[in-house]
Write a protein that holds these residues in place. Structure first.
Motif, short mmCIF file in Angstrom:
data_model
loop_
_atom_site.label_atom_id
_atom_site.label_comp_id
_atom_site.label_asym_id
_atom_site.label_seq_id
_atom_site.Cartn_x
_atom_site.Cartn_y
_atom_site.Cartn_z
N UNK A 2 10.44 10.42 -12.53
CA UNK A 2 10.15 10.84 -11.16
C UNK A 2 8.76 10.34 -10.80
N UNK A 3 8.34 10.67 -9.60
CA UNK A 3 7.03 10.22 -9.13
C UNK A 3 5.92 10.60 -10.10
N UNK A 4 6.07 11.72 -10.78
CA UNK A 4 5.03 12.13 -11.74
C UNK A 4 4.89 11.14 -12.89
N UNK A 5 5.92 10.30 -13.10
CA UNK A 5 5.88 9.30 -14.16
C UNK A 5 5.20 8.00 -13.73
N UNK A 6 4.87 7.92 -12.47
CA UNK A 6 4.22 6.71 -11.95
C UNK A 6 2.74 6.76 -12.30
N UNK A 7 2.27 5.74 -12.99
CA UNK A 7 0.89 5.73 -13.49
C UNK A 7 -0.12 5.18 -12.49
N UNK A 8 0.35 4.50 -11.47
CA UNK A 8 -0.56 3.86 -10.53
C UNK A 8 -0.71 2.37 -10.79
N UNK A 9 0.05 1.85 -11.75
CA UNK A 9 -0.03 0.43 -12.08
C UNK A 9 0.50 -0.44 -10.94
N UNK A 10 1.34 0.15 -10.09
CA UNK A 10 1.88 -0.56 -8.93
C UNK A 10 1.54 0.25 -7.69
N UNK A 11 1.00 -0.43 -6.69
CA UNK A 11 0.67 0.19 -5.42
C UNK A 11 1.90 0.10 -4.51
N UNK A 12 2.75 1.10 -4.61
CA UNK A 12 3.99 1.08 -3.84
C UNK A 12 3.74 1.22 -2.34
N UNK A 13 2.65 1.84 -1.95
CA UNK A 13 2.32 1.92 -0.52
C UNK A 13 2.09 0.52 0.04
N UNK A 14 1.44 -0.34 -0.76
CA UNK A 14 1.25 -1.73 -0.34
C UNK A 14 2.60 -2.41 -0.14
N UNK A 15 3.48 -2.27 -1.13
CA UNK A 15 4.79 -2.91 -1.06
C UNK A 15 5.60 -2.36 0.11
N UNK A 16 5.58 -1.06 0.30
CA UNK A 16 6.31 -0.45 1.41
C UNK A 16 5.77 -0.95 2.76
N UNK A 17 4.46 -1.08 2.86
CA UNK A 17 3.86 -1.60 4.09
C UNK A 17 4.23 -3.05 4.33
N UNK A 18 4.17 -3.84 3.26
CA UNK A 18 4.49 -5.26 3.36
C UNK A 18 5.95 -5.45 3.80
N UNK A 19 6.83 -4.60 3.28
CA UNK A 19 8.26 -4.67 3.61
C UNK A 19 8.58 -3.87 4.87
N UNK A 20 7.57 -3.35 5.53
CA UNK A 20 7.72 -2.55 6.74
C UNK A 20 8.71 -1.39 6.54
N UNK A 21 8.64 -0.80 5.34
CA UNK A 21 9.44 0.38 5.04
C UNK A 21 10.92 0.11 4.81
N UNK A 22 11.32 -1.14 4.81
CA UNK A 22 12.73 -1.49 4.61
C UNK A 22 13.08 -1.32 3.14
N UNK A 23 13.75 -0.22 2.83
CA UNK A 23 14.04 0.11 1.43
C UNK A 23 14.94 -0.93 0.77
N UNK A 24 15.80 -1.56 1.54
CA UNK A 24 16.67 -2.60 0.97
C UNK A 24 15.83 -3.78 0.49
N UNK A 25 14.87 -4.18 1.29
CA UNK A 25 13.99 -5.29 0.90
C UNK A 25 13.18 -4.90 -0.33
N UNK A 26 12.64 -3.69 -0.32
CA UNK A 26 11.84 -3.22 -1.46
C UNK A 26 12.66 -3.24 -2.73
N UNK A 27 13.88 -2.73 -2.67
CA UNK A 27 14.75 -2.71 -3.85
C UNK A 27 15.05 -4.13 -4.34
N UNK A 28 15.29 -5.05 -3.41
CA UNK A 28 15.58 -6.44 -3.80
C UNK A 28 14.37 -7.09 -4.46
#
Length: 112
Positions: A2-28
């Protein structure tokens, strides 16, 4: 996981912003990163003739998904200031974060 297991090694907010929140793009993007990591890992060996190219490729891909710590370790390895073991450890950490993020997103979709 779960989110508690995320160490901060990846900035998912950056990725979500870059993909404009499109979860399909993020997953791909994350699936492609994981698939490529399986190809890069055997090359991250000082005896492999393509290790420098692999480190450079990992660096670019890492920065593209927001795995900034991995990108920095790769840069240091290119500069001769970090070992390939450090790169592999940072890659593993980023992959664990990605797994936890993907798991969390899957749980959210079930609650939907």
């Amino acid at each position: 996981m779960a989110r508690r297991d995320i160490s901060g090694a990846v900035d998912f907010a950056y990725l979500e912003g870059f993909a404009m929140g499109d979860q399909t793009v993020i997953e791909e993007v994350l699936a492609l990163f994981r698939e490529q990591a399986a190809l890069w890992t055997p090359m991250l060996d000082p005896g492999h003739p393509g290790w420098r190219d692999a480190v450079h490729t990992v660096k670019g891909a890492a920065r593209g998904v927001g795995a900034n710590a991995l990108g920095e370790v790769c840069q240091r390895a290119e500069d001769g200031q970090a070992s390939l073991d450090e790169v592999k450890t940072a890659l593993d950490t980023a992959l664990l974060d990605i797994a936890a993020y993907v798991h969390e997103q899957a749980l959210r979709s079930l609650k939907g």
